[in-house]
Design a protein around this motif. Structure first.
Motif, PDB file in Angstrom:
ATOM      1  N   VAL A  63      -0.990  -3.557  -5.708  1.00  0.00           N
ATOM      2  CA  VAL A  63      -0.249  -2.357  -5.306  1.00  0.00           C
ATOM      3  C   VAL A  63      -1.136  -1.118  -5.416  1.00  0.00           C
ATOM      4  O   VAL A  63      -1.829  -0.930  -6.415  1.00  0.00           O
ATOM      5  CB  VAL A  63       0.990  -2.164  -6.212  1.00  0.00           C
ATOM      6  N   THR A  64      -1.101  -0.280  -4.378  1.00  0.00           N
ATOM      7  CA  THR A  64      -1.687   1.053  -4.495  1.00  0.00           C
ATOM      8  C   THR A  64      -0.553   2.059  -4.419  1.00  0.00           C
ATOM      9  O   THR A  64       0.377   1.909  -3.628  1.00  0.00           O
ATOM     10  CB  THR A  64      -2.719   1.345  -3.388  1.00  0.00           C
ATOM     11  N   ILE A  65      -0.594   3.075  -5.250  1.00  0.00           N
ATOM     12  CA  ILE A  65       0.512   4.024  -5.322  1.00  0.00           C
ATOM     13  C   ILE A  65       0.052   5.404  -4.853  1.00  0.00           C
ATOM     14  O   ILE A  65      -1.111   5.776  -4.994  1.00  0.00           O
ATOM     15  CB  ILE A  65       1.107   4.094  -6.744  1.00  0.00           C
ATOM     16  N   ARG A  66       0.983   6.121  -4.263  1.00  0.00           N
ATOM     17  CA  ARG A  66       0.702   7.484  -3.808  1.00  0.00           C
ATOM     18  C   ARG A  66       0.760   8.423  -5.016  1.00  0.00           C
ATOM     19  O   ARG A  66       1.834   8.625  -5.607  1.00  0.00           O
ATOM     20  CB  ARG A  66       1.719   7.916  -2.753  1.00  0.00           C
ATOM     21  N   SER A 102       0.803  -1.225   0.000  1.00  0.00           N
ATOM     22  CA  SER A 102       0.000   0.000   0.000  1.00  0.00           C
ATOM     23  C   SER A 102       0.835   1.274   0.000  1.00  0.00           C
ATOM     24  O   SER A 102       1.937   1.312   0.551  1.00  0.00           O
ATOM     25  CB  SER A 102      -0.917   0.015   1.229  1.00  0.00           C
ATOM     26  N   ASP A 103       0.276   2.314  -0.620  1.00  0.00           N
ATOM     27  CA  ASP A 103       0.833   3.662  -0.565  1.00  0.00           C
ATOM     28  C   ASP A 103       2.294   3.695  -1.016  1.00  0.00           C
ATOM     29  O   ASP A 103       3.156   4.256  -0.341  1.00  0.00           O
ATOM     30  CB  ASP A 103       0.692   4.219   0.861  1.00  0.00           C
ATOM     31  N   VAL A 104       2.565   3.102  -2.167  1.00  0.00           N
ATOM     32  CA  VAL A 104       3.937   3.025  -2.701  1.00  0.00           C
ATOM     33  C   VAL A 104       4.389   4.390  -3.195  1.00  0.00           C
ATOM     34  O   VAL A 104       3.682   5.072  -3.937  1.00  0.00           O
ATOM     35  CB  VAL A 104       4.005   1.982  -3.832  1.00  0.00           C
ATOM     36  N   PHE A 135       9.645  -2.303  -3.542  1.00  0.00           N
ATOM     37  CA  PHE A 135       8.866  -1.073  -3.501  1.00  0.00           C
ATOM     38  C   PHE A 135       9.207  -0.269  -2.248  1.00  0.00           C
ATOM     39  O   PHE A 135       9.595  -0.820  -1.227  1.00  0.00           O
ATOM     40  CB  PHE A 135       7.366  -1.396  -3.507  1.00  0.00           C
ATOM     41  N   VAL A 136       9.037   1.046  -2.356  1.00  0.00           N
ATOM     42  CA  VAL A 136       9.282   1.941  -1.227  1.00  0.00           C
ATOM     43  C   VAL A 136       7.947   2.525  -0.776  1.00  0.00           C
ATOM     44  O   VAL A 136       7.179   3.039  -1.594  1.00  0.00           O
ATOM     45  CB  VAL A 136      10.249   3.082  -1.619  1.00  0.00           C
ATOM     46  N   ARG A 137       7.666   2.427   0.519  1.00  0.00           N
ATOM     47  CA  ARG A 137       6.411   2.940   1.055  1.00  0.00           C
ATOM     48  C   ARG A 137       6.650   3.538   2.427  1.00  0.00           C
ATOM     49  O   ARG A 137       7.629   3.214   3.112  1.00  0.00           O
ATOM     50  CB  ARG A 137       5.359   1.833   1.147  1.00  0.00           C
TER      51      ARG A 137
END
Length: 332
Positions: free
Chosen positions: A162-165, A129-131, A140-142
């Protein structure tokens, strides 16, 4: 025997495919999807987009022009006209069962936070979440701990949800002459005990909070809903979107769709003006990536000044009207 692998410089390179879940309101594409597509493009693999809804011709047309998109899968169903998690989740899984994507990607919005965890659970994988950045196909970085720490995580799941910021990725642009396959996907097997009843949409000429270049936010220091109107006046003077701290929302000064923070919207505008906001960790998590932060608060020890580029210690009820007056005069 080909096992989804390709011989590459004496080694093996995996072949991936990604599906971006398109968020939209009827015939209008949500800008957050453009950021999600940018994130998917960093995986350097073909991108399929899923448009689920009713009468989405305009959305399909817009999505098919976005750089990097190679295919659009469209589900046309009356029950998806106002999609719920209970209806959209099985639709996503049905598409996934056919095409076997390696990545299911969406913007980290209120909608995807409701839908994607269900998808991940039914696929028996861990959601990422919130990558904020993509290191490679598995890494991935979160942010964690309300944005106070940054974690680099590696997933070995065969399917990565995956959810991205959105604020961490630039929006993808439209291109001309791009050839995109459009496939109609039949999915009618929806049994749902929940149903959409109604919604109230507040229309405004102000920029959308999640994508605005300037954001003016008010906090508990405004004391009441009537005083919060100062934020709207200031925003209208400089063409900004309006935000609020959780304390202001909980106190009823502003509607909850204006909340900025860990449990609200995450923004990263060019200019963020925090008025009467102390700077709790929860709020800082939603705005500290702003390019320039201006804080107005009467408490010189308020945490907001630790992240502010410019700070004014003073009475907001004197400073904000004066600011509105001078900015308004400069525009004439």
């Amino acid at each position: 025997m080909i096992l989804n692998r390709l011989m590459f410089h004496g080694g093996f390179k995996r072949l991936f495919s990604s599906m971006v879940i398109v968020e939209h309101k009827g015939d209008k594409l949500a800008s957050s999807t453009l950021h999600a597509i940018t994130a998917a493009r960093q995986l350097n693999q073909p991108i399929t987009t899923l448009v689920a809804g009713k009468n989405c011709k305009n959305v399909i047309s817009e999505v098919s022009k976005i750089e990097g998109v190679s295919k659009v899968v469209h589900i046309d169903n009356e029950l998806l006209d106002h999609p719920l998690a209970e209806t959209l989740c099985p639709a996503i899984l049905s598409v996934q069962n056919k095409f076997k994507f390696n990545y299911l990607i969406a913007a980290h919005t209120a909608s995807s936070k409701n839908i994607l965890p269900r998808v991940a659970a039914l696929l028996d994988v861990a959601q990422i979440s919130d990558v904020m950045a993509i290191k490679d196909s598995d890494t991935f970085v979160r942010s964690i701990y309300a944005g106070n720490a940054i974690a680099t995580v590696k997933s070995l799941d065969s399917v990565k949800v995956v959810t991205i910021r959105p604020s961490s990725f630039a929006p993808s642009k439209s291109v001309t002459g791009q050839k995109v396959e459009i496939e109609e996907f039949k999915f009618d097997d929806i049994e749902c005990s929940s149903r959409w009843v109604a919604e109230e949409i507040i229309k405004s000429d102000r920029p959308e909070l999640g994508s605005a270049e300037i954001v003016v936010s008010g906090g508990r220091g405004l004391k009441n809903q009537e005083n919060f109107q100062l934020m709207y006046k200031l925003a209208d003077t400089i063409g900004a979107a309006v935000g609020a701290s959780r304390a202001a929302v909980d106190a009823g000064y502003a509607p909850n769709d204006l909340q900025v923070g860990q449990t609200g919207k995450i923004v990263a505008p060019k200019l963020y003006i925090a008025v009467g906001i102390s700077g709790a960790i929860q709020h800082l998590a939603g705005m500290k990536d702003s390019k320039v932060i201006v804080a107005i608060n009467k408490d010189p020890d308020a945490p907001i000044f630790q992240v502010a580029d410019y700070g004014l210690v003073g009475d907001l009820f004197q400073a904000v009207p004066e600011l509105i007056e001078k900015l308004g005069a400069s525009k004439k």
